[in-house]
Write an enzyme that holds these catalytic residues in place. Structure first.
Site, short mmCIF file in Angstrom:
data_model
loop_
_atom_site.label_atom_id
_atom_site.label_comp_id
_atom_site.label_asym_id
_atom_site.label_seq_id
_atom_site.Cartn_x
_atom_site.Cartn_y
_atom_site.Cartn_z
N HIS A 16 81.00 28.74 93.61
CA HIS A 16 81.04 30.16 93.26
C HIS A 16 82.46 30.58 92.88
O HIS A 16 82.68 31.28 91.90
CB HIS A 16 80.60 31.04 94.45
CG HIS A 16 79.17 30.88 94.85
ND1 HIS A 16 78.78 30.55 96.13
CD2 HIS A 16 78.01 31.02 94.14
CE1 HIS A 16 77.45 30.51 96.20
NE2 HIS A 16 76.96 30.78 95.01
N LYS A 40 65.04 38.00 102.28
CA LYS A 40 65.60 36.65 102.14
C LYS A 40 66.30 36.35 103.46
O LYS A 40 67.16 37.11 103.88
CB LYS A 40 66.62 36.61 100.99
CG LYS A 40 66.31 35.56 99.95
CD LYS A 40 67.40 35.51 98.90
CE LYS A 40 67.10 34.44 97.86
NZ LYS A 40 68.12 34.38 96.81
N SER A 127 74.93 26.76 98.42
CA SER A 127 75.10 27.36 99.75
C SER A 127 74.16 26.67 100.75
O SER A 127 74.53 26.43 101.90
CB SER A 127 74.80 28.85 99.72
OG SER A 127 75.68 29.51 98.84
P1 ADP Z 1 71.05 33.40 93.89
O1 ADP Z 1 70.25 33.51 95.15
O2 ADP Z 1 71.08 34.65 93.10
O3 ADP Z 1 70.76 32.18 93.04
P2 ADP Z 1 73.50 32.11 94.70
O4 ADP Z 1 74.55 32.68 95.60
O5 ADP Z 1 72.79 30.88 95.18
O6 ADP Z 1 72.53 33.30 94.43
O7 ADP Z 1 74.09 31.82 93.28
C1 ADP Z 1 74.69 32.80 92.49
C2 ADP Z 1 75.03 32.22 91.14
O8 ADP Z 1 76.01 31.22 91.30
C3 ADP Z 1 73.86 31.55 90.42
O9 ADP Z 1 74.00 31.77 89.02
C4 ADP Z 1 74.05 30.09 90.72
O10 ADP Z 1 73.47 29.25 89.73
C5 ADP Z 1 75.57 30.01 90.72
N1 ADP Z 1 76.07 28.88 91.49
C6 ADP Z 1 75.77 28.55 92.77
N2 ADP Z 1 76.41 27.42 93.14
C7 ADP Z 1 77.15 27.02 92.06
C8 ADP Z 1 78.00 25.91 91.79
N3 ADP Z 1 78.21 24.95 92.68
N4 ADP Z 1 78.58 25.84 90.57
C9 ADP Z 1 78.32 26.79 89.63
N5 ADP Z 1 77.52 27.84 89.82
C10 ADP Z 1 76.93 27.97 91.01
#
Ligand code: ADP
Length: 160
Positions: A16, A40, A127
């Protein structure tokens, strides 16, 4: 240009943070918007997720941490910002991300979603994986910033 990077951030990882840093370089202002979704089952409360994001982005002066609940398209209207940033790790992210982008645009045609490719180093990072490793006492030093690492340790140690 102003953009919103929405997500759960439960908790924020280096994946992130990499997207935040790169997006902040291209945008005049980046709003990282944490989704408060009580249905969630989040490990971290909305306030904890916001606090951690503030801590790990404090070196970025054009990044704001905010939160929203309900529809992203309503939040976009409230903030008068219709550019969304989302990260793409692998092909497996594509279908869901495409669906969300299309739904958001059908709810409000002003909304555009900009996809940023994950850094190679973080393409496997999520995550959920980090929580799973932390839960069983594995090292997460390379996956999350120190503040997040400490918070995860506290959560799982506190639960024992
Ligand atoms: P959500 O539940 O909305 O998917 P996340 O916190 O899991 O929320 O992810 C938020 C955004 O960050 C999403 O677009 C996800 O694809 C992106 N993301 C999560 N992990 C990574 C990573 N390791 N590298 C790039 N983008 C990521």
């Amino acid at each position: 240009m102003k953009a919103i990077y929405p997500g759960s951030f439960d908790p924020a990882t280096y994946g992130h943070l990499d997207i935040i840093e790169r997006a902040a370089e291209k945008m005049d202002h980046l709003i990282v918007a944490v989704l408060d979704n009580p249905s969630k089952n989040s490990l971290f409360s909305i306030n904890e997720r916001i606090g951690l994001l503030k801590e790990v982005t404090k070196h970025l002066s054009n990044v704001e941490i905010d939160y929203f609940s309900g529809l992203l398209s309503d939040y976009a209207s409230r903030r008068e910002c219709y550019n969304m940033v989302r990260g793409l790790r692998a092909v497996s992210d594509f279908e869901y991300e495409m669906q969300m982008a299309l739904v958001n645009r059908s709810l409000n045609p002003k909304i555009e979603t900009f996809f940023m490719a994950s850094d190679n180093k973080y393409a496997y990072l999520s995550s959920s994986i980090v929580k799973e490793i932390a839960k069983f006492g594995g090292s997460i030093t390379h996956f999350v910033p120190k503040a997040v690492e400490n918070a995860l340790k506290e959560k799982y140690e506190g639960r024992k």
